[in-house]
Design a protein around this motif. Structure first.
Motif, PDB file in Angstrom:
ATOM      1  N   VAL A   1      32.177-104.970  43.139  1.00 15.18           N
ATOM      2  CA  VAL A   1      31.623-104.925  44.501  1.00 15.18           C
ATOM      3  C   VAL A   1      31.849-103.569  45.158  1.00 15.18           C
ATOM      4  O   VAL A   1      31.526-103.384  46.327  1.00 15.18           O
ATOM      5  N   GLY A   2      32.434-102.621  44.403  1.00 11.53           N
ATOM      6  CA  GLY A   2      32.599-101.270  44.920  1.00 11.53           C
ATOM      7  C   GLY A   2      33.889-101.016  45.671  1.00 11.53           C
ATOM      8  O   GLY A   2      34.045 -99.954  46.266  1.00 11.53           O
ATOM      9  N   ASN A   3      34.813-101.964  45.659  1.00  8.83           N
ATOM     10  CA  ASN A   3      36.100-101.768  46.321  1.00  8.83           C
ATOM     11  C   ASN A   3      37.073-101.177  45.292  1.00  8.83           C
ATOM     12  O   ASN A   3      37.940-101.852  44.770  1.00  8.83           O
ATOM     13  N   TRP A   4      36.901 -99.888  45.028  1.00 11.24           N
ATOM     14  CA  TRP A   4      37.621 -99.244  43.942  1.00 11.24           C
ATOM     15  C   TRP A   4      39.106 -99.091  44.220  1.00 11.24           C
ATOM     16  O   TRP A   4      39.912 -99.150  43.300  1.00 11.24           O
TER      17      TRP A   4
ATOM     18  N   GLY B   1      40.902-107.154  39.550  1.00  8.34           N
ATOM     19  CA  GLY B   1      40.514-105.742  39.617  1.00  8.34           C
ATOM     20  C   GLY B   1      39.067-105.545  39.217  1.00  8.34           C
ATOM     21  O   GLY B   1      38.334-104.772  39.846  1.00  8.34           O
ATOM     22  N   ASN B   2      38.638-106.249  38.182  1.00 11.96           N
ATOM     23  CA  ASN B   2      37.236-106.164  37.762  1.00 11.96           C
ATOM     24  C   ASN B   2      36.298-106.660  38.854  1.00 11.96           C
ATOM     25  O   ASN B   2      35.243-106.079  39.083  1.00 11.96           O
ATOM     26  N   ALA B   3      36.692-107.735  39.526  1.00 16.74           N
ATOM     27  CA  ALA B   3      35.858-108.274  40.607  1.00 16.74           C
ATOM     28  C   ALA B   3      35.743-107.263  41.748  1.00 16.74           C
ATOM     29  O   ALA B   3      34.649-107.044  42.289  1.00 16.74           O
ATOM     30  N   TYR B   4      36.860-106.642  42.107  1.00 16.05           N
ATOM     31  CA  TYR B   4      36.829-105.615  43.161  1.00 16.05           C
ATOM     32  C   TYR B   4      35.966-104.429  42.737  1.00 16.05           C
ATOM     33  O   TYR B   4      35.201-103.888  43.534  1.00 16.05           O
ATOM     34  N   ARG B   5      36.086-104.028  41.486  1.00 15.44           N
ATOM     35  CA  ARG B   5      35.305-102.891  40.990  1.00 15.44           C
ATOM     36  C   ARG B   5      33.813-103.176  41.065  1.00 15.44           C
ATOM     37  O   ARG B   5      33.018-102.324  41.462  1.00 15.44           O
TER      38      ARG B   5
END
Length: 59
Positions: free
Chosen positions: A16-19, A10-14
């Protein structure tokens, strides 16, 4: 996957802006471990999205 792995993903997605995917990962982490740090991360992300983009939240 473990709660910690979902939280980290989840942190990795956050970052890169993929909330939306970040929220989904945080939800899975919380389901596995209700005391996960994903609770606070999701709460903060919810606050941001509720302020900026109400359409991003789609559980």
């Amino acid at each position: 996957m473990t709660a910690e792995e979902y939280y980290m993903q989840g942190n990795a997605y956050r970052k890169v802006g993929n909330w939306q995917e970040a929220i989904n990962c945080y939800i899975k982490a919380i389901e596995l471990d209700p005391e996960s740090p994903a609770r606070e991360a999701k709460r903060m992300l919810d606050d941001i999205l509720n302020f900026y983009h109400k359409d991003y939240y789609n559980p």
